[in-house]
Design an enzyme around this catalytic site. Structure first.
Site, PDB file in Angstrom:
ATOM      1  N   ASP A 102      -1.285   2.702  -9.977  1.00 48.51           N
ATOM      2  CA  ASP A 102      -1.324   2.834 -11.434  1.00 48.51           C
ATOM      3  C   ASP A 102       0.083   2.822 -12.024  1.00 48.51           C
ATOM      4  OD1 ASP A 102      -4.074   3.054 -11.376  1.00 48.51           O
ATOM      5  OD2 ASP A 102      -4.071   5.252 -11.390  1.00 48.51           O
ATOM      6  N   TYR A 163      -1.179   8.261   0.842  1.00 52.17           N
ATOM      7  CA  TYR A 163      -0.411   8.569  -0.363  1.00 52.17           C
ATOM      8  C   TYR A 163       0.292   9.911  -0.187  1.00 52.17           C
ATOM      9  CZ  TYR A 163      -2.234   4.818  -3.313  1.00 52.17           C
ATOM     10  OH  TYR A 163      -2.523   3.592  -3.854  1.00 52.17           O
TER      11      TYR A 163
END
Length: 303
Positions: A102, A163
């Site tokens: 994002d 992540y």
């Protein structure tokens, strides 16, 4: 048998005509609108390139002017910026990524691949890497470059994605803001207990942002750990989450839910209900907020 043998020979011949180039890249997500190409990006790139070519007032490198003009207008995506750099070195192609990040989300280990008709004689890999880094610096870095078979696909061949989320509740210097998230949280032990709830195979329908393209919301979380550590003398918490894949904004929503558990805004039982899809989106205890994007990094992809 003869037919299969001929097909294998043809495939080997075709592979020699095309290079499937794989790059491991890092990028500063605060400089981009996200990884994926936006509908306006191709028009934006052409507009910026035309404007830059028409601009004769600055004797600056092309990439410097591209960044300056993009900041004056709208941020570009990582994909369009990278493809623009490829085009500048004579490779007109599209890239495939292991996953989409994002706006504001960084990567220290993003994997991309692209196909080109160029041969190693025409463009040695080390030369390609150096040329790309000249065009991409300082927001993007090609860390490694190598060839794979034509069957390799950066997204569909990936087995594990990891992540990292770095956060603190201390006051930090302004230039750390895009890279370390400042959030409120309670007992780190409760955060780890909440993270443990995500382990295993689950339908994450209630942990995705609207607009997810996929129709399958089942993912397997392999690892979810919390580490307390000082970074630049700042007391920080670092979360690592590994899975076979993630939905849109899933990681940030999961982390926000864990922070809420530590602050007693929701209970572990509430979190388990959301994981098990035993609540509605409209329920007060259903977490839909996202943790700030600045502390999130795509840090590992395994094939």
């Amino acid at each position: 048998m003869v037919g299969i043998f001929i097909i294998n020979i043809l495939n080997a011949f075709i592979e020699k005509l095309h290079m499937n180039v794989v790059c491991i890249i890092a990028y500063d997500g605060s400089k981009f609108c996200g990884f994926s190409k936006q509908k306006k990006d191709s028009i934006k790139i052409r507009y910026l390139e035309t404007k830059i070519q028409d601009d004769t007032s600055m004797g600056l490198p092309y990439t410097t002017k591209l960044k300056m003009f993009s900041q004056e207008n709208e941020l570009l995506s990582v994909a369009d910026f990278f493809e623009s750099a490829l085009k500048r070195i004579g490779i007109n192609t599209h890239i495939i990524a292991s996953g989409r990040t994002d706006k504001g989300v960084h990567a220290t280990y993003q994997v991309i691949n692209f196909h080109t008709d160029l041969t190693l004689q025409q463009m040695p890999l080390e030369k390609m890497k150096n040329l790309l880094n000249q065009k991409l610096s300082p927001s993007v870095l090609v860390r490694k470059i190598f060839l794979e078979s034509n069957s390799f696909h950066a997204r569909f061949s990936a087995k594990v994605r990891t992540y990292r989320y770095i956060f603190t509740q201390e006051d930090i210097l302004p230039f750390f803001n895009p890279y370390i998230a400042k959030v409120q949280y309670g007992n780190p032990i409760l955060i780890q207990q909440a993270l443990d709830s995500f382990l295993g195979i689950h339908d994450f329908s209630l942990f995705k942002k609207n607009g997810s393209e996929t129709k399958n919301f089942v993912r397997e979380i392999y690892k979810a750990t919390l580490l307390e550590k000082k970074l630049y003398n700042i007391p920080c918490c670092i979360i690592h989450i590994s899975a076979n894949g993630f939905l849109r904004s899933q990681v940030r929503m999961m982390i926000q839910a864990c922070l809420y558990v530590s602050l007693a805004k929701i209970s572990l039982a509430d979190l388990q209900c959301q994981i098990d899809n035993n609540m509605l989106l409209t329920d007060k205890s259903c977490v839909r907020e996202l943790a700030p994007q600045g502390g999130l990094y795509l840090c590992r992809v395994v094939y």
